[in-house]
Write a protein that holds these residues in place. Structure first.
Motif, PDB file in Angstrom:
ATOM      1  N   GLU A 131       3.793   1.566   5.877  1.00 59.20           N
ATOM      2  CA  GLU A 131       2.669   2.571   5.150  1.00 59.20           C
ATOM      3  C   GLU A 131       2.457   3.752   6.005  1.00 59.20           C
ATOM      4  N   TYR A 167      -4.418   3.103  -3.842  1.00 60.05           N
ATOM      5  CA  TYR A 167      -4.648   1.789  -3.140  1.00 60.05           C
ATOM      6  C   TYR A 167      -6.159   1.397  -3.277  1.00 60.05           C
ATOM      7  N   SER A 188      -9.573  -5.020   1.314  1.00 56.21           N
ATOM      8  CA  SER A 188      -9.291  -4.146   2.765  1.00 56.21           C
ATOM      9  C   SER A 188     -10.430  -3.440   3.033  1.00 56.21           C
ATOM     10  N   SER A 220       0.823  -1.315  -0.019  1.00 61.28           N
ATOM     11  CA  SER A 220       0.077  -0.114   0.058  1.00 61.28           C
ATOM     12  C   SER A 220       0.802   1.284   0.090  1.00 61.28           C
ATOM     13  N   PHE A 230     -27.834   0.876   8.888  1.00 64.95           N
ATOM     14  CA  PHE A 230     -26.682   1.098   8.639  1.00 64.95           C
ATOM     15  C   PHE A 230     -26.164   2.439   7.618  1.00 64.95           C
ATOM     16  N   LEU A 262     -11.164   6.357   0.729  1.00 69.43           N
ATOM     17  CA  LEU A 262     -10.797   7.238   1.775  1.00 69.43           C
ATOM     18  C   LEU A 262      -9.801   8.407   1.395  1.00 69.43           C
ATOM     19  N   LEU A 272       2.013  -2.492   7.534  1.00 65.02           N
ATOM     20  CA  LEU A 272       1.185  -1.162   7.868  1.00 65.02           C
ATOM     21  C   LEU A 272       2.176  -0.178   8.585  1.00 65.02           C
ATOM     22  N   ASP A 316      -7.196  -1.709   9.579  1.00 67.51           N
ATOM     23  CA  ASP A 316      -5.845  -1.672   9.967  1.00 67.51           C
ATOM     24  C   ASP A 316      -5.435  -2.881  10.709  1.00 67.51           C
ATOM     25  N   ILE A 349     -14.756   1.255   1.122  1.00 67.80           N
ATOM     26  CA  ILE A 349     -15.120   2.823   0.827  1.00 67.80           C
ATOM     27  C   ILE A 349     -13.840   3.523   0.272  1.00 67.80           C
ATOM     28  N   MET A 409     -20.707  -3.939   9.702  1.00 69.86           N
ATOM     29  CA  MET A 409     -21.588  -2.834   8.965  1.00 69.86           C
ATOM     30  C   MET A 409     -21.120  -2.389   7.766  1.00 69.86           C
TER      31      MET A 409
HETATM   32  C1  LIG Z   1     -21.858   1.664   9.051  1.00 68.15           C
HETATM   33  C2  LIG Z   1     -20.673   2.310   8.206  1.00 68.15           C
HETATM   34  C3  LIG Z   1     -19.536   1.977   9.405  1.00 68.15           C
HETATM   35  C4  LIG Z   1     -18.397   2.778   8.711  1.00 68.15           C
HETATM   36  C5  LIG Z   1     -16.972   2.573   9.312  1.00 68.15           C
HETATM   37  C6  LIG Z   1     -15.970   3.150   8.394  1.00 68.15           C
HETATM   38  C7  LIG Z   1     -14.520   2.769   9.033  1.00 68.15           C
HETATM   39  C8  LIG Z   1     -13.514   3.304   8.112  1.00 68.15           C
HETATM   40  C9  LIG Z   1     -12.159   3.212   8.372  1.00 68.15           C
HETATM   41  C10 LIG Z   1     -11.605   2.563   7.214  1.00 68.15           C
HETATM   42  C11 LIG Z   1     -10.016   1.959   7.614  1.00 68.15           C
HETATM   43  C12 LIG Z   1      -9.372   1.739   6.352  1.00 68.15           C
HETATM   44  C13 LIG Z   1      -8.297   0.822   6.513  1.00 68.15           C
HETATM   45  C14 LIG Z   1      -7.539   0.508   5.399  1.00 68.15           C
HETATM   46  C15 LIG Z   1      -6.397  -0.517   5.879  1.00 68.15           C
HETATM   47  C16 LIG Z   1      -5.519  -0.938   4.755  1.00 68.15           C
HETATM   48  O1  LIG Z   1      -5.806  -1.618   3.924  1.00 68.15           O
HETATM   49  C17 LIG Z   1      -4.182  -0.416   4.948  1.00 68.15           C
HETATM   50  N1  LIG Z   1      -3.559  -0.074   6.189  1.00 68.15           N
HETATM   51  C18 LIG Z   1      -3.136  -1.422   4.341  1.00 68.15           C
HETATM   52  O2  LIG Z   1      -1.619  -1.319   4.691  1.00 68.15           O
END
Ligand SMILES: CCCCCCCCCCCCCCCC(=O)[C@@H](N)CO
Ligand SMILES: NC(=O)C1=CN([C@@H]2O[C@H](COP(=O)(O)OP(=O)(O)OC[C@H]3O[C@@H](n4cnc5c(N)ncnc54)[C@H](OP(=O)(O)O)[C@@H]3O)[C@@H](O)[C@H]2O)C=CC1
Length: 359
Positions: free
Chosen positions: A254, A213, A200, A152, A327, A207, A251, A245, A205, A300
């Protein structure tokens, strides 16, 4: 006949002749409820037909790409603990040998073998095909392929070097296509197998900071859905895992360059331990679940983003139907808070820039 008797029979007559329809809504409600209950019961009765039979890991050949480190290594250990034969695939030979030693500590019988193969899963298909062939000659046909090799990069869109976009697509996406392509024919012939893709939460979603990535992880979902529809009749089941994560060397690397925004947003889901994540992923792959998520946020997110992905149990389908609206409501609050994190960071940066200029 007394006058009292006359009175009560007059009431019943009146109720039955004139007002029975007052009960109609209740009767209809009852009928609808009975239908729903009967429908759900029927679904549960046929559920063994749609849920795959669990894979026996004891004696199975499991290939883990990215098996020399982090989540991949823990997946290999988890399978080895259940009696599997393991092929670890990664580039760095030293790391591979080190991981092999670690995995071997968890043997449950003296026949188990850990094979190491050094190859870049993303560069040349014929090389990948070759090494898979070698592995199959040594340890037999692949029962489960775990596509976990990946990497990543995070950073603002305009700050990520242009060639990184291609690099991530190659490693995370093509690096999963090639090994899968190399095992699929034999799996179809044998009419059995499991294919796992490690995506992941950032594959569910998009971000801040993950413009390079996230797309490479979203791509895996498209691949998995299409492939699953093709190979289900051959009794081969695909699992896509969406970890948050996770505390791994990947990690740590990253985090060295991660924007503050990305850190703050990711904190929502917390940091997991790789052995916990591996346990969940392996369980889901063995059961043949299409979706594998970790933790309450992961649950969720998966229900919320299920879209047209296949279901592997009635319970899962019913849960998605019932929870979707709730949700989405919760998600809107999360999105609002992510936007405000991004705005706050921007304002802070501008203020400190202005202060620096004044000095
Ligand atoms: C009902 C809705 C609930 C929403 C919750 C949203 C939480 C979002 C957090 C997103 C975290 C992303 C981690 C990516 C990790 C990764 O792939 C890298 N660390 C790779 O190295
Ligand atoms: N850690 C996290 O927070 C999360 C990780 N993930 C995903 O999980 C997977 C594993 O992550 P993690 O354990 O953190 O990663 P690590 O960096 O700890 O391990 C990555 C593994 O992949 C191998 N690898 C990388 N590139 C290639 C390549 N081109 N060819 C062959 N092997 C390769 C590495 O070995 P070598 O370098 O020697 O080739 C290593 O074994 C990744 O796909 C990642 O995107 C998903 C969600 C969260």
């Amino acid at each position: 006949m007394s006058s009292e008797e006359g009175f009560s029979s007059a009431i019943t007559d009146w109720l039955f002749i004139n007002s029975w329809w007052l009960l109609l809504p209740f009767i209809m409600l009852l009928v609808v409820a009975a239908f729903i209950v009967a429908f759900v019961l029927l679904l549960y009765m046929i559920s063994p037909l749609i849920s795959p039979k669990p894979l026996k890991l004891n004696g199975a050949h499991v290939v883990v790409t990215g098996g020399s480190s982090g989540i991949g290594k823990c997946i290999a250990i988890e399978c080895y603990k259940q009696g599997a034969f393991i092929t670890l695939v990664a580039r760095d030979e030293e790391k591979l040998l080190q991981a092999k030693k670690e995995v071997e500590k968890f043997a449950i019988n003296d026949k188990q073998v850990v094979l190491c193969i050094s190859v870049d899963v993303s560069s040349d298909y014929s090389q990948v095909e070759n090494v898979i062939k070698q592995a199959q000659e040594k340890l037999g046909p692949v029962d489960m392929l775990v596509n976990c090799a990946g990497t990543s990069i995070s950073g603002k869109f305009e700050e990520v070097e242009v060639d990184r976009f291609k690099k991530l697509m190659e490693v995370n996406y093509l690096g999963s296509v090639y090994p899968t392509r190399a095992v699929i024919t034999t799996m179809k012939e044998r009419r059995m197998g499991r294919i796992m893709f490690v995506s992941s939460q950032a594959g569910q979603i998009g971000l801040f900071g993950y413009t390079a990535y996230s797309p490479s992880k979203f791509a895996l979902r498209g691949l998995a859905e299409s492939l699953q529809m093709e190979i289900k009749p051959y009794n081969i089941y695909v699992t896509v895992a969406y970890p948050p994560d996770t505390d791994t060397p990947g990690l740590a690397e990253e985090n060295k360059t991660k924007p503050l925004e990305t850190k703050l947003i990711s904190e929502t889901s917390g940091v997991c331990q790789p052995d916990q994540v591996a346990k969940i992923i392996v369980r889901d792959a063995v059961q043949g679940n299409f979706n594998s998520s970790v933790g309450p946020d992961g649950y969720m997110l998966s229900a919320l983003t299920c879209g047209m992905s296949p279901v592997t149990s009635i319970t899962e389908g019913l849960q998605q139907i019932v929870t979707m609206g709730l949700f989405r409501t919760i998600a809107l609050f999360y999105l609002g808070s992510f936007d405000s994190i991004v705005r706050r960071c921007m304002i802070q940066r501008e203020q400190s820039k202005a202060a620096n200029k004044r000095e």
